[in-house]
Design an enzyme around this catalytic site. Sequence first.
Site, PDB file in Angstrom:
ATOM      1  N   GLY A  39       0.832  -1.201   0.000  1.00 18.93           N
ATOM      2  CA  GLY A  39       0.000   0.000   0.000  1.00 18.93           C
ATOM      3  C   GLY A  39       0.861   1.243   0.000  1.00 18.93           C
ATOM      4  O   GLY A  39       2.049   1.172  -0.282  1.00 18.93           O
ATOM      5  N   ASN A  40       0.237   2.377   0.289  1.00 19.91           N
ATOM      6  CA  ASN A  40       1.040   3.603   0.415  1.00 19.91           C
ATOM      7  C   ASN A  40       0.404   4.513   1.471  1.00 19.91           C
ATOM      8  O   ASN A  40      -0.670   4.210   1.988  1.00 19.91           O
ATOM      9  CB  ASN A  40       1.180   4.301  -0.943  1.00 19.91           C
ATOM     10  CG  ASN A  40      -0.161   4.700  -1.521  1.00 19.91           C
ATOM     11  OD1 ASN A  40      -0.875   5.529  -0.982  1.00 19.91           O
ATOM     12  ND2 ASN A  40      -0.523   4.070  -2.640  1.00 19.91           N
ATOM     13  N   TYR A  41       1.064   5.608   1.777  1.00 20.22           N
ATOM     14  CA  TYR A  41       0.652   6.451   2.902  1.00 20.22           C
ATOM     15  C   TYR A  41      -0.449   7.468   2.567  1.00 20.22           C
ATOM     16  O   TYR A  41      -0.730   8.337   3.365  1.00 20.22           O
ATOM     17  CB  TYR A  41       1.858   7.207   3.442  1.00 20.22           C
ATOM     18  CG  TYR A  41       2.832   6.342   4.200  1.00 20.22           C
ATOM     19  CD1 TYR A  41       2.392   5.586   5.270  1.00 20.22           C
ATOM     20  CD2 TYR A  41       4.177   6.309   3.850  1.00 20.22           C
ATOM     21  CE1 TYR A  41       3.287   4.800   5.978  1.00 20.22           C
ATOM     22  CE2 TYR A  41       5.078   5.523   4.560  1.00 20.22           C
ATOM     23  CZ  TYR A  41       4.625   4.775   5.624  1.00 20.22           C
ATOM     24  OH  TYR A  41       5.500   4.003   6.337  1.00 20.22           O
TER      25      TYR A  41
END
Length: 404
Positions: A210-212
Amino acid sequence: MEELKGKHIVLGITGGIAAYKSVILLRLLIKSGAEVQVVMTPNSKEFVAPVTFASLSQKPVVSEFFTANTGEWHSHVDLGIWADLMVIAPATASTISKMAHGMADNMLVTTYLSAKEPVMIAPAMDLDMWNHPTTQRNIRILGEDGVMIISPGSGSLASGLQGKGRMAEPEEIFLQIEKFFSKTEELKGTKVMVTAGPTYENIDPVRFIGNYSSGKMGYAIAEELAERGAEVTLISGPVNLPAPASPLIRKISVTSAREMFDESQKAFNTADIAIFAAAVADYAPEVQFDKKIKREKEEELLIRLKRNPDIAAQLGKNKEGRLTVGFALETEKGIDNALKKLQTKNLDLIVLNSLEDPEAGFMKDTNKITIISKDGENLKYGAKSKREVAIDIIDAILRYRKYH
Ligand code: CTP
């Protein structure tokens, strides 16, 4: 002048000296063609008699849950369906506190809690009460809940003191009401799709790539669009944000880039404008294990990734008059890279976030952007809250649309 012709407004009156100014506000609303239902708190009747409001609005004032002698029930739920806007003026510290905490012990706060329509308040109180951290905290809560707040003015207060706390003048409140209604017309009938948040690409049932991205920018855009009357489809990756309250926003939750692509394709078909604010994972694991991967003896574990569809680029291939807006997050050569993305994705506008800047980017509440158009124009903005940035982006879209 009948700018508000046919608009349904609930006017809430609470127990403050400024209640007398609301008589003038009511007159302005009625003269403008609005239909107004006045709802009074029991205390407010000590300040202005209900008959004054009833005769000006040509409707009996609602104040109790029941009419005492007939037992007729006044439905706060029906009022919530009827109204286009609820205005509480004056809003005392006590009513503000009850609204912030959902304390529904009178008809007015009950009506507020059932309101489907946007709500505006004009606080009025003594300066110390206004400045008290409790009141300021409650005002913040209401602001976060989407209540529009018309700031009190400074001047002589009923207590004899001088300072901030007196209710905005009726003419000023009236102006804000007019502005509200003209804003809701701005994008009426326009269909907009917005992608927001990150995507999660599953590796196995308990792990993902995923990412932030927080989704805050996309959600702020969706909310601002809805306030201007647009019908919004918000396609959201996994985020930790409350679902937008506006009935004009239809939220579709997705997890992976593939799911986001499928939902975006459907929404794009009927959209006039598409805003790609999601941080879509460019790659996903080639194989998704249906059992949890166990630790093996080997020192390394290799996960092969395959490309995800580029949603903006794919939809941009066949956009037929639709206006599309993308985002670029760059750590170097911002303008050049953003322009390349604008071209490869066939966008009309691209919003550049430069990660070189500490005030911009992921997981922050502020953002600092440059908006670049297909014509090569670029406009740099200062650091602002994400909601203010949303306003700038939508203003830029509307300006672009006017000239193309
Ligand atoms: N985008 C998309 N689908 C993808 C990837 C990106 O719709 N699979 C959209 C984003 O929503 C954003 C823009 O394209 O509007 C960002 O472009 P992208 O090429 O993804 O930027 P980066 O990921 O930053 O590209 P790079 O890693 O090459 O810099």
